[in-house]
Scaffold this active site. Structure first.
Site, PDB file in Angstrom:
ATOM      1  N   LYS A  34       0.844  -1.203   0.000  1.00 48.63           N
ATOM      2  CA  LYS A  34       0.000   0.000   0.000  1.00 48.63           C
ATOM      3  C   LYS A  34       0.880   1.253   0.000  1.00 48.63           C
ATOM      4  CE  LYS A  34      -3.859  -2.463   1.965  1.00 48.63           C
ATOM      5  NZ  LYS A  34      -4.610  -2.920   3.114  1.00 48.63           N
TER       6      LYS A  34
ATOM      7  N   ASP B 137     -11.798   2.389   3.536  1.00 47.85           N
ATOM      8  CA  ASP B 137     -12.151   0.984   3.320  1.00 47.85           C
ATOM      9  C   ASP B 137     -13.664   0.816   3.137  1.00 47.85           C
ATOM     10  OD1 ASP B 137     -10.076  -0.771   3.051  1.00 47.85           O
ATOM     11  OD2 ASP B 137      -9.750  -1.040   5.197  1.00 47.85           O
TER      12      ASP B 137
ATOM     13  N   GLN C 118      -5.443  -1.766   9.326  1.00 52.41           N
ATOM     14  CA  GLN C 118      -5.115  -3.038   8.663  1.00 52.41           C
ATOM     15  C   GLN C 118      -5.681  -4.207   9.462  1.00 52.41           C
ATOM     16  OE1 GLN C 118      -3.485  -3.511   5.571  1.00 52.41           O
ATOM     17  NE2 GLN C 118      -4.157  -5.609   5.919  1.00 52.41           N
TER      18      GLN C 118
END
Ligand code: NAP
Length: 278
Positions: A52, A119, A96
């Site tokens: 990422k 997200d 995460q």
């Protein structure tokens, strides 16, 4: 001559998307900022976060990593998220997953400000997706939809079958397909006659986590097959939920693993960070 499906190149589509984002961020006085919160030392999570950070560099997005030890408490993580929520330099916050055992991921995700929820997992963003309103859409279904559109720009009247009903993937994927005028069936572990249902799909999306589960005789001739699964075999090789070699001889188009949905997920994270900034 034996038929072979078109391979949907997620790497190429994601590179194109990253270049488009880079062109936009290059013109900005202050580029968008993404904070990545990594708790503990899950090796896979460390690899995902490193990828990422690389993608941020390609897209012209500032990345800020916050690493917390595996024994970090819920209130420490919550405190960090609240600080990031209030930080005007941060446009997107990514927690995460998975978190170490004992931490309440659902509660912590809901602490993220919906405007910074790149997200797309907070209840307000899920609600917007279901209501057909503009919000931040989860990255993997968003990227899968882009791959489908590469080979089938108009889904009107198509029958899409999604195997999997997780909040992270299956449910938002079904909503995106529905919004694109497909007729959608969501299958899961309690579905009866799964192969028969899959065989009715013009578009088959597999997100289960079972290596090579979808076989050639589950697939209608000419179907588009999107393989979301990421499974590591004993040999160390990665494979999807679809038996790629078998299904390639039946499908019209198929996304490979690796090199299909995976790179799209990261590129869509960059797209969401840009959107959150704007
Ligand atoms: P998950 O939360 O474990 O959900 C799996 C889904 O599959 C559940 O809905 C489950 O049904 C269903 N299922 C399990 N066994 C089944 C069976 N035998 N027949 C039919 N359905 C079955 O997983 P997830 O987070 O959605 O992820 C799914 C896969 O996608 C994993 O391999 C994951 O690594 C991969 N993934 C990839 C990316 C990427 O970037 N490419 C991103 C996210 C996930 P129930 O609901 O009935 O239990």
């Amino acid at each position: 001559m034996e038929h072979t499906a078109q391979i949907i190149n997620g790497k190429a589509v994601s590179d194109r998307l990253l270049s488009e984002i880079a062109a936009k961020t290059a013109a900005m006085a202050t580029p968008p900022g993404l904070a990545v919160v990594l708790v503990g030392d899950n090796p896979a999570s460390h690899i995902y976060v490193a990828n990422k950070v690389k993608a941020c560099a390609k897209a012209g997005i500032r990345s800020l990593e916050h690493r917390l030890p595996a024994d970090a408490t819920e209130s420490e993580i919550k405190g960090l998220i609240e600080t990031l929520n209030a930080d005007p330099e941060i446009d997107g916050i990514l927690l995460q997953l998975p978190l170490p055992d004992g931490l309440d991921s659902d509660m912590l995700i809901q602490t993220i400000s919906p405007d910074k929820d790149v997200d797309g997992l907070t209840i307000p963003n899920i609600g917007k997706l279901v209501a057909g309103l503009d919000g931040l859409v989860p990255c993997t279904p968003q990227g899968s939809m882009m791959l489908i559109k590469e080979v089938c720009p108009d889904l009107t009247g198509k029958h899409a079958v999604v195997i999997g009903r997780s909040l992270l993937f299956g449910k938002p994927m079904a909503q995106l397909l529905l919004a694109a005028n497909a007729t959608v069936t969501t299958a899961h572990s309690k579905t009866a006659d799964l192969p028969e249902i899959c065989k009715q799909a013009d578009i088959l999306v597999a997100a289960v986590g079972r290596p090579k589960m979808v076989k050639a005789d589950w697939v209608k001739k000419g179907a588009i097959v999107i393989d979301v699964g990421i499974n590591r075999l004993d040999t160390g090789k990665l494979c999807g939920d679809v038996d790629f070699d078998e299904v390639s001889s039946i499908a019209s188009a198929i996304s490979p693993v690796p090199g299909g949905v995976g790179p799209m997920t990261i590129a869509c994270l960059m797209a969401n960070t840009l959107k959150a900034h704007q």
